[in-house]
Design a protein around this motif. Sequence first.
Motif, PDB file in Angstrom:
ATOM      1  N   ALA A  38       0.831  -1.203   0.000  1.00 44.25           N
ATOM      2  CA  ALA A  38       0.000   0.000   0.000  1.00 44.25           C
ATOM      3  C   ALA A  38       0.870   1.260   0.000  1.00 44.25           C
ATOM      4  O   ALA A  38       0.574   2.233  -0.708  1.00 44.25           O
ATOM      5  CB  ALA A  38      -0.926  -0.008   1.214  1.00 44.25           C
ATOM      6  N   HIS A  41       2.250   1.663  -3.427  1.00 42.59           N
ATOM      7  CA  HIS A  41       1.211   2.104  -4.365  1.00 42.59           C
ATOM      8  C   HIS A  41       1.053   3.626  -4.369  1.00 42.59           C
ATOM      9  O   HIS A  41       0.783   4.225  -5.415  1.00 42.59           O
ATOM     10  CB  HIS A  41      -0.133   1.463  -4.016  1.00 42.59           C
ATOM     11  N   GLU A 102      -4.360  -3.796  -1.652  1.00 44.84           N
ATOM     12  CA  GLU A 102      -5.399  -3.063  -2.380  1.00 44.84           C
ATOM     13  C   GLU A 102      -6.401  -2.439  -1.413  1.00 44.84           C
ATOM     14  O   GLU A 102      -6.863  -1.315  -1.621  1.00 44.84           O
ATOM     15  CB  GLU A 102      -6.125  -4.010  -3.338  1.00 44.84           C
ATOM     16  N   THR A 103      -6.738  -3.161  -0.376  1.00 43.26           N
ATOM     17  CA  THR A 103      -7.688  -2.645   0.616  1.00 43.26           C
ATOM     18  C   THR A 103      -7.120  -1.442   1.351  1.00 43.26           C
ATOM     19  O   THR A 103      -7.803  -0.421   1.527  1.00 43.26           O
ATOM     20  CB  THR A 103      -8.040  -3.755   1.633  1.00 43.26           C
ATOM     21  N   ARG A 105      -4.721   0.506   0.271  1.00 45.17           N
ATOM     22  CA  ARG A 105      -4.584   1.616  -0.681  1.00 45.17           C
ATOM     23  C   ARG A 105      -5.906   2.339  -0.848  1.00 45.17           C
ATOM     24  O   ARG A 105      -5.954   3.575  -0.895  1.00 45.17           O
ATOM     25  CB  ARG A 105      -4.101   1.109  -2.033  1.00 45.17           C
ATOM     26  N   ALA A 106      -7.002   1.584  -0.934  1.00 44.41           N
ATOM     27  CA  ALA A 106      -8.322   2.214  -1.051  1.00 44.41           C
ATOM     28  C   ALA A 106      -8.622   3.064   0.178  1.00 44.41           C
ATOM     29  O   ALA A 106      -9.193   4.161   0.068  1.00 44.41           O
ATOM     30  CB  ALA A 106      -9.392   1.137  -1.230  1.00 44.41           C
ATOM     31  N   ASN A 109      -6.559   6.252  -0.106  1.00 43.44           N
ATOM     32  CA  ASN A 109      -7.116   7.150  -1.123  1.00 43.44           C
ATOM     33  C   ASN A 109      -8.436   7.776  -0.693  1.00 43.44           C
ATOM     34  O   ASN A 109      -8.876   8.775  -1.280  1.00 43.44           O
ATOM     35  CB  ASN A 109      -7.314   6.395  -2.438  1.00 43.44           C
ATOM     36  N   SER A 110      -9.090   7.173   0.308  1.00 43.73           N
ATOM     37  CA  SER A 110     -10.368   7.726   0.772  1.00 43.73           C
ATOM     38  C   SER A 110     -10.172   8.943   1.680  1.00 43.73           C
ATOM     39  O   SER A 110     -11.129   9.672   1.949  1.00 43.73           O
ATOM     40  CB  SER A 110     -11.166   6.651   1.517  1.00 43.73           C
ATOM     41  N   VAL A 142     -10.958   0.713   6.804  1.00 50.08           N
ATOM     42  CA  VAL A 142     -10.737  -0.592   6.162  1.00 50.08           C
ATOM     43  C   VAL A 142     -10.932  -1.770   7.112  1.00 50.08           C
ATOM     44  O   VAL A 142     -10.654  -2.907   6.743  1.00 50.08           O
ATOM     45  CB  VAL A 142      -9.324  -0.670   5.534  1.00 50.08           C
TER      46      VAL A 142
END
Length: 218
Positions: A38, A41, A102-103, A105-106, A109-110, A142
Amino acid sequence: MFDNLDLMVEALATGLLVTLEVTAVSFTLALIIGGLLATMHVSPAPPARWLATAYTGLFKNIPLLAVLFILYFGFPKIGIPLSSWQWAIIGLGTYTAAFVGETLRAGINSIDLGQAEAARSIGLTFGQSLRYVILPQAVRTVIPPLGSLLTALVKNSSLVLAIGVAEASAQAQRLINDNENRFDLWAVIIGVAICYLIINLPISYFIRRAEKRAEFAR
């Protein structure tokens, strides 16, 4: 149905403990690698982002069973002899790490971009702003998806029976194939299902509690 009940319970209890061990250690590995992914990323360095994207794309498009087979049967041939338990940990951990990354990173980004800009304005580096400002807020968002990944990992751990790890499903298979004691098929199936419920129900409960606390903290 209840013939040889003590033997069946003992075997499934042993498998349950192995499942717990494999899940706990491999999820810890997945969190470590996923956190690194993450960070890569969202890194300002393009090579780090490319490497993280390649790793994620690779493991998200290969079946977990194939990963386990490649590790267990392939790597010993190039001089890396590990036990089936160790390969199970590495396989489950590295595979799940792609989804954890991925989780996370999301979640990162939130977070509003203004938070990062404010951190930079007071002189924090990228690493410091991520550690002290962004990640603490991202983790709260998350918790539910990470909990889903953990319960999925518990179920995915049944695949390690293919490389000889005696977890709950492997013990169930051994009982079913035991011609001498002739264990009842449905008793074994119900027993192994209860094993997974014993693990996943408490996980779901604690994830809901953590989610409510995170919402309250916000």
